[in-house]
Motif scaffolding. Sequence first.
Motif, PDB file in Angstrom:
ATOM      1  N   PRO A  18      44.190  47.392  39.130  1.00 12.09           N
ATOM      2  CA  PRO A  18      43.898  46.904  40.494  1.00 12.09           C
ATOM      3  C   PRO A  18      45.232  47.110  41.569  1.00 12.09           C
ATOM      4  CG  PRO A  18      43.296  45.153  38.785  1.00 12.09           C
ATOM      5  CD  PRO A  18      44.019  46.368  38.001  1.00 12.09           C
ATOM      6  N   TRP A  31      37.635  42.089  47.255  1.00 16.04           N
ATOM      7  CA  TRP A  31      37.308  43.401  47.017  1.00 16.04           C
ATOM      8  C   TRP A  31      35.899  43.832  47.093  1.00 16.04           C
ATOM      9  CZ3 TRP A  31      40.773  46.617  49.067  1.00 16.04           C
ATOM     10  CH2 TRP A  31      42.152  46.275  49.056  1.00 16.04           C
ATOM     11  N   GLY A  51      47.961  51.341  40.081  1.00 15.33           N
ATOM     12  CA  GLY A  51      47.632  50.309  41.239  1.00 15.33           C
ATOM     13  C   GLY A  51      48.411  50.460  42.335  1.00 15.33           C
ATOM     14  N   SER A  83      37.579  48.296  41.090  1.00 16.43           N
ATOM     15  CA  SER A  83      37.329  47.125  41.559  1.00 16.43           C
ATOM     16  C   SER A  83      35.622  46.558  41.133  1.00 16.43           C
ATOM     17  CB  SER A  83      37.362  47.081  43.058  1.00 16.43           C
ATOM     18  OG  SER A  83      38.437  46.992  43.467  1.00 16.43           O
TER      19      SER A  83
END
Length: 161
Positions: A18, A31, A51, A83
């Motif tokens: 992430p 997101w 990320g 996501s």
Amino acid sequence: MSHIESQLQRLGLELPAPIALPPGVKLSFPWVRISGSRAYISGHGPLNLDGSIAGPLGKVGKDLSLEEGYHAARLTALAMLASLKVALGDLDRVDSWLRVFGMVNTDSSFNSYPLVINGFSDLIAEVYGGERGSHARSAIGVAGLPFDLPVEIEAEVLIRP
């Protein structure tokens, strides 16, 4: 392992962690927002596997080549899939890609926005196949993007329960 994750592995692709936002940056939106049978995916940019925001940063056609912009759009697709996996638990829940809106950070001398955003669309088609991966799309040039990203892309998908 899901079918889509197997397909990613077969293509030699890996989902990033992430997003790790720069220090002091806080976002007041999710997101991915799920409503009924649709998932609305906020604007994403290219990420490294850890990320962090992937470089090079700047304007396509000035600081980045068309090819680098295309690659940034591919990395953006992987970030978006990461996501979606967090939000849905399983990428196989994506029934079809409906709409994609791509923004390219550029100046007035560059107008090949669709060729840059093809990096995103091509990857989604490779992973999901023609029917599930096919989507309506817009690609525009903008004067700037957050963190000097070369591309930012948002999307909408139809999901299975």
